[in-house]
Design a protein around this motif. Structure first.
Motif, PDB file in Angstrom:
ATOM      1  N   ASN A   3      51.782  28.921  51.136  1.00  7.38           N
ATOM      2  CA  ASN A   3      53.221  30.473  51.362  1.00  7.38           C
ATOM      3  C   ASN A   3      54.327  29.351  52.309  1.00  7.38           C
ATOM      4  OD1 ASN A   3      52.025  32.903  52.057  1.00  7.38           O
ATOM      5  ND2 ASN A   3      50.738  31.953  53.390  1.00  7.38           N
ATOM      6  N   THR A  50      56.603  30.028  44.859  1.00  4.22           N
ATOM      7  CA  THR A  50      55.774  30.391  46.511  1.00  4.22           C
ATOM      8  C   THR A  50      54.097  29.479  46.238  1.00  4.22           C
ATOM      9  OG1 THR A  50      56.911  32.079  47.747  1.00  4.22           O
ATOM     10  CG2 THR A  50      54.991  31.482  48.631  1.00  4.22           C
ATOM     11  N   SER A  53      61.324  28.060  40.641  1.00  3.49           N
ATOM     12  CA  SER A  53      61.628  28.252  42.235  1.00  3.49           C
ATOM     13  C   SER A  53      60.393  28.954  42.460  1.00  3.49           C
ATOM     14  CB  SER A  53      62.503  29.199  43.121  1.00  3.49           C
ATOM     15  OG  SER A  53      63.706  28.268  42.873  1.00  3.49           O
ATOM     16  N   LYS A 105      57.813  27.990  50.359  1.00  2.00           N
ATOM     17  CA  LYS A 105      58.447  28.262  49.162  1.00  2.00           C
ATOM     18  C   LYS A 105      59.470  26.690  48.682  1.00  2.00           C
ATOM     19  CE  LYS A 105      60.839  32.949  50.484  1.00  2.00           C
ATOM     20  NZ  LYS A 105      61.774  33.611  50.498  1.00  2.00           N
ATOM     21  N   TYR A 106      59.112  26.493  46.963  1.00  2.00           N
ATOM     22  CA  TYR A 106      59.173  25.376  46.413  1.00  2.00           C
ATOM     23  C   TYR A 106      60.120  25.648  45.672  1.00  2.00           C
ATOM     24  CZ  TYR A 106      55.027  24.017  48.813  1.00  2.00           C
ATOM     25  OH  TYR A 106      54.014  23.614  49.667  1.00  2.00           O
ATOM     26  N   LYS A 142      61.200  21.440  49.967  1.00  2.03           N
ATOM     27  CA  LYS A 142      60.872  22.383  49.604  1.00  2.03           C
ATOM     28  C   LYS A 142      61.775  23.566  50.530  1.00  2.03           C
ATOM     29  CE  LYS A 142      58.585  20.470  54.304  1.00  2.03           C
ATOM     30  NZ  LYS A 142      58.074  19.939  54.974  1.00  2.03           N
TER      31      LYS A 142
END
Length: 284
Positions: free
Chosen positions: A168, A164, A162, A170-171, A194
């Protein structure tokens, strides 16, 4: 009655019995085990039903989990063939809670009672605690729900990460294949999602994931004939070629690029920079 008449009568009687027995055996349909080859992970029950969860290992791990599901009637001890079902995995943290990427659940083609979906757990506690699973389902137009805690073990290598991105956002990125790596060219698949909210993790389309596998214990050498991973709309994941020239521990160095080729996360591997900040691990 003379012997010459008795013997034919006995022969006919024996032949009739044998044929009858064969016919009875031919009418017997062997019972098919639709979860043969799978291992039960857990049963989750309410007063009406028992929901059985299966996969190959018998455990939930961080990363990609393929899950097969059956619903049993607690009264008749039989399994339902037709129902609709959805799930919500939930991680409880000290100050918040969140879900994780997960698929819809659909009936397995060719099977009567087995449904299938997948869940990607991006984290867990050191003892496997913290996660619960809610299953909402409908049978004969009646809605039901059941929730229970589940154990999610930490996988030995990093098969999910995980982060960012520079945008900006978050994935979550997870390794889907290969599950049984081999020396040579392997099809590599990853899922990219995402974090739209704490409960929503839609798949990301039309990005590119560059690939540079390295063996840190062998001079950080790479391998030939790798290809970058591009999005497959049919499979809803990213696919490319992963070349593994020998067994051992590999770091799969990655760079995530958006549709405009902007680098969102990761760096190229050089003599000065031996590993990307975006990577997955593989050992076989």
């Amino acid at each position: 009655m003379k012997l010459k008449y008795i013997l034919p009568v006995l022969f006919i009687a024996l032949l009739s019995t044998a044929c009858s027995s064969d016919d009875d055996n031919n009418d017997t349909v062997p019972e098919i085990n639709e979860v043969d080859g799978l291992t039960m992970v857990q049963e989750i029950e309410n007063s009406n039903h028992t929901i059985e969860l299966y996969n190959n290992s018998g455990y939930f791990y961080t990363g990609y989990n393929d899950v097969s599901i059956r619903i049993k009637d607690n009264t008749t001890d039989t399994f339902y063939e037709d129902f609709t079902i959805s799930w919500m995995p939930m991680m409880q943290m000290p100050m918040m809670q969140h879900s994780c990427p997960n698929s819809a659940i659909a009936k397995v083609p060719g099977k009567d009672t087995v449904y299938q979906g997948n869940i990607i757990y991006q984290m867990t506690n050191t003892d496997g605690s913290g996660w619960s699973l809610t299953l909402n389902y409908t049978i004969d137009n009646v809605d039901y729900s059941v929730t229970d805690t589940i154990t999610v073990m930490q996988y030995e290598n990093q098969n999910v990460t995980s982060f960012t991105g520079s945008d900006n956002v978050k994935y979550v990125l997870a390794l889907l294949e290969p599950t049984a790596p081999k020396i040579g060219i392997n099809t590599m698949k990853v899922g990219l999602y995402k974090m739209e909210s704490m409960m929503s993790f839609p798949a990301v389309e039309d990005f590119t994931v560059t690939l540079d596998p390295r063996m840190p214990g062998m001079g950080n050498h790479t391998s030939p004939n790798n290809t970058d991973l591009t999005y497959s709309s049919v499979n809803e994941n990213y696919q490319g070629n992963l070349s593994l020239t020998m067994t051992g521990y590999w770091v799969l160095n990655l760079e995530l690029m958006d549709a405009m080729d902007n680098i969102l996360k990761g760096e190229a591997v050089t003599e000065e920079n031996t590993q990307s900040s975006l990577y997955l691990e593989l050992e076989f």
